[in-house]
Design an enzyme around this catalytic site. Structure first.
Site, PDB file in Angstrom:
ATOM      1  N   TRP A 196       0.877  -1.006  -0.079  1.00 55.55           N
ATOM      2  CA  TRP A 196       0.036   0.017   0.025  1.00 55.55           C
ATOM      3  C   TRP A 196       0.824   1.197  -0.147  1.00 55.55           C
ATOM      4  CZ3 TRP A 196      -5.023  -0.756   3.701  1.00 55.55           C
ATOM      5  CH2 TRP A 196      -5.394  -1.979   3.289  1.00 55.55           C
ATOM      6  N   LYS A 197       2.235   1.186   0.254  1.00 55.06           N
ATOM      7  CA  LYS A 197       2.980   2.327   0.224  1.00 55.06           C
ATOM      8  C   LYS A 197       2.553   3.277   1.111  1.00 55.06           C
ATOM      9  CE  LYS A 197       4.795   0.995  -4.267  1.00 55.06           C
ATOM     10  NZ  LYS A 197       5.446   1.400  -5.533  1.00 55.06           N
TER      11      LYS A 197
ATOM     12  N   SER B 115       3.798  -2.198 -12.137  1.00 52.82           N
ATOM     13  CA  SER B 115       2.580  -2.036 -13.017  1.00 52.82           C
ATOM     14  C   SER B 115       1.581  -3.451 -13.393  1.00 52.82           C
ATOM     15  CB  SER B 115       2.808  -1.561 -14.241  1.00 52.82           C
ATOM     16  OG  SER B 115       3.490  -0.251 -13.961  1.00 52.82           O
TER      17      SER B 115
ATOM     18  N   GLY C  35       1.582  -2.664  -6.500  1.00 49.64           N
ATOM     19  CA  GLY C  35       1.452  -1.322  -5.874  1.00 49.64           C
ATOM     20  C   GLY C  35       0.075  -0.655  -6.015  1.00 49.64           C
ATOM     21  N   GLY C  36       0.004   0.188  -7.041  1.00 45.60           N
ATOM     22  CA  GLY C  36      -1.290   1.055  -7.435  1.00 45.60           C
ATOM     23  C   GLY C  36      -2.663   0.150  -7.377  1.00 45.60           C
TER      24      GLY C  36
ATOM     25  N   GLU D 193      11.164  -6.783  -8.988  1.00 47.71           N
ATOM     26  CA  GLU D 193      10.451  -5.742  -9.236  1.00 47.71           C
ATOM     27  C   GLU D 193      11.317  -4.735 -10.313  1.00 47.71           C
ATOM     28  OE1 GLU D 193       6.816  -4.854  -6.555  1.00 47.71           O
ATOM     29  OE2 GLU D 193       8.783  -3.736  -5.645  1.00 47.71           O
TER      30      GLU D 193
ATOM     31  N   HIS E  52      12.555  -2.796  -0.723  1.00 49.55           N
ATOM     32  CA  HIS E  52      12.143  -2.346  -1.827  1.00 49.55           C
ATOM     33  C   HIS E  52      12.923  -1.414  -2.569  1.00 49.55           C
ATOM     34  CE1 HIS E  52       9.000  -0.093  -4.343  1.00 49.55           C
ATOM     35  NE2 HIS E  52       8.161  -1.398  -3.996  1.00 49.55           N
TER      36      HIS E  52
ATOM     37  N   GLU F 163      12.297   1.562  -3.697  1.00 46.69           N
ATOM     38  CA  GLU F 163      12.151   2.961  -3.136  1.00 46.69           C
ATOM     39  C   GLU F 163      12.771   3.190  -1.729  1.00 46.69           C
ATOM     40  OE1 GLU F 163       7.635   2.776  -3.218  1.00 46.69           O
ATOM     41  OE2 GLU F 163       7.681   2.690  -5.366  1.00 46.69           O
TER      42      GLU F 163
HETATM   43  P1  13P Z   1       3.072  -0.531  -8.935  1.00 51.42           P
HETATM   44  O1  13P Z   1       2.248  -1.864  -9.161  1.00 51.42           O
HETATM   45  O2  13P Z   1       2.432   0.740  -8.844  1.00 51.42           O
HETATM   46  O3  13P Z   1       3.849  -0.381 -10.268  1.00 51.42           O
HETATM   47  O4  13P Z   1       4.170  -0.828  -7.741  1.00 51.42           O
HETATM   48  C1  13P Z   1       4.926  -2.132  -7.851  1.00 51.42           C
HETATM   49  C2  13P Z   1       5.639  -1.930  -6.375  1.00 51.42           C
HETATM   50  O5  13P Z   1       6.471  -1.317  -6.173  1.00 51.42           O
HETATM   51  C3  13P Z   1       4.856  -3.216  -5.276  1.00 51.42           C
HETATM   52  O6  13P Z   1       6.058  -2.934  -4.476  1.00 51.42           O
END
Ligand code: 13P
Length: 252
Positions: free
Chosen positions: A10-11, A214, A235-236, A168, A96, A98
């Site tokens: 969910w970030k 994605s 993610g999204g 990823e 991750h 990020e």
């Molecule tokens: P998205 O699905 O938004 O590209 O993000 C992937 C992600 O970083 C899951 O950890």
């Protein structure tokens, strides 16, 4: 046979009340019609307590998005493995991209945290992946291989088998530009071969390798159909119950 695992990262999204509502929708749908996939959600720390109460006793498992390697201490802003366990987490996302790109996480740090996670009984979801520059410079295998080696270095074969790898590619995260199923499969197969070399064939056959970047309801089935893609880290598309549940069902 490796059980498909669909994890939602969910970030930095959802207040506690919003998180509770989303978790409730996911739990209700999954308990109403049992799904063959294992489902893990990783809300922000501020929502873990409330989400934990929602998913308790259900098939939905809870993960932290990162953690510190120490159980307590003067580490302002950090969260410890003991705290994650206390809030009902069974899994933790580590390394991750990020965290690596924006918060200075290193291979060395991920190596240490993977060891600590296993020691504390948390399943580490170990993220690895190359940037666009690295891919264009034909360095994908070198970078992914290095990150993988570090993440698993301190784990015994049995411990490594219980961990989860998430491939990823950084260029596919949040960009809408997914790796093609063939691109994902190529790297996943490489990862499994490397694990066979470092930890043996049994571990390579047992460990789950998720794809992230994605993943959406309309591309999930093709990605999950690949021989070495054992699930997804979303993610999204995990921020709405409907799209997350479609991905969960695509893994059936
Ligand atoms: P998205 O699905 O938004 O590209 O993000 C992937 C992600 O970083 C899951 O950890």
């Amino acid at each position: 046979m490796r059980k498909v695992l669909i994890a939602g990262n969910w970030k930095m999204h959802k207040t506690a009340a919003e998180a509770e509502a989303l978790a409730t929708a996911i739990r209700d749908s999954i308990t109403a019609s049992s799904v063959p996939a294992e489902v893990v959600i990783a809300p922000p720390f501020t929502a873990l307590d409330r989400v934990s109460r929602v998913v308790k006793g259900s098939p939905v498992a809870l993960a932290g998005q990162t953690m510190h390697a120490e159980d307590k201490g003067a580490f302002t802003g950090e969260i410890s493995p003991a705290m994650l366990l206390d809030l009902g987490c069974t899994h933790v996302i580590l390394g991750h991209s990020e965290r690596r790109q924006l918060f200075g996480e290193t291979d060395e740090g991920v190596m240490k945290k993977a060891r600590v996670a296993i020691d504390r009984g948390l399943v580490p979801i170990l993220c690895i992946g190359e940037t666009l520059d690295e891919r264009e410079a034909s360095r994908t295998f070198e970078v992914v291989g290095r990150q993988l080696e570090a993440a698993l270095r301190r784990l015994t074969p049995d411990e490594a088998a219980s961990a989860v790898i998430a491939y990823e590619p950084v260029w596919a995260i949040g960009t809408g530009r997914t790796a093609t199923p063939e691109q994902a499969q190529e790297v996943h197969a490489f990862i499994r071969r490397e694990i066979a070399r470092s930890h043996g064939d049994a571990v390579a056959g047992a460990i789950r390798i998720l794809y992230g970047g994605s993943v959406k309801p309309d591309n999930a089935a093709a990605l999950l159909a690949q021989a070495d893609v054992d699930g997804a880290l979303v993610g999204g598309a995990c921020l709405e119950a409907d799209s997350f549940l479609k991905i969960v069902r695509a893994g059936a």
